[in-house]
Design a protein around this motif. Structure first.
Motif: not given
Length: 147
Positions: A71-75, A81-89
């Motif tokens: 997750l962090l590498e994808y961000c 941001t980590r938060e945006y990525c989590v929300e996106h998926f």
């Protein structure tokens, strides 16, 4: 690739531990945050390997976990941001496989390999070296997907 002088210092430290009657396993937390070395890993860790392998064959410890590292590498890749990525998926059950595929990484444990794409030659070589150094066991290859 791992710096030979750092690896040499680590191996000296392991030898000193052994010479003083101590187990080098006490060094494990320290080495989890250093560049990966086949020799050092095989001397310090027993029946433990939690790493990711990049398409170029570079190995990194999966700290704090495979999924969080992914997750962090994808961000980083996306500039999110980590938060945006989590929300996106948020509603995507296959999100980690999608991230792994785009990053080209594979997850490796002592007795398991998780890949979602065809392995590169460098990744195959890294897996072979992990096996040769005793960092993983041969049954880990039972879970390898062939594309």
């Amino acid at each position: 690739m791992h710096d030979n002088s750092i690896e040499h210092q680590q191996l000296l430290e392991i030898a000193e531990y052994r010479n003083n009657g101590k187990s080098p396993h006490h060094l494990s937390n320290k080495y989890l945050y250093m560049p990966f070395s086949y020799k050092v890993h095989s001397q310090v860790f027993v029946n433990y390997c939690e790493v990711i392998i990049w398409p170029d064959g570079t190995i990194e410890y999966a700290i704090p976990s495979h999924s969080e590292k992914c997750l962090l590498e994808y961000c980083k890749l996306k500039g999110w941001t980590r938060e945006y990525c989590v929300e996106h998926f948020r509603h995507d059950a296959d999100c980690y496989d999608k991230m792994m595929s785009e990053l080209g990484i594979i997850y490796v444990w002592y007795n398991n390999i998780h890949n979602v794409t065809r392995l590169t030659d460098a990744q195959l070589k890294a897996l072979s070296l992990l096996l040769c150094y005793g960092c993983i066991e041969d049954r880990a290859f039972d879970s390898l997907r062939v594309f």
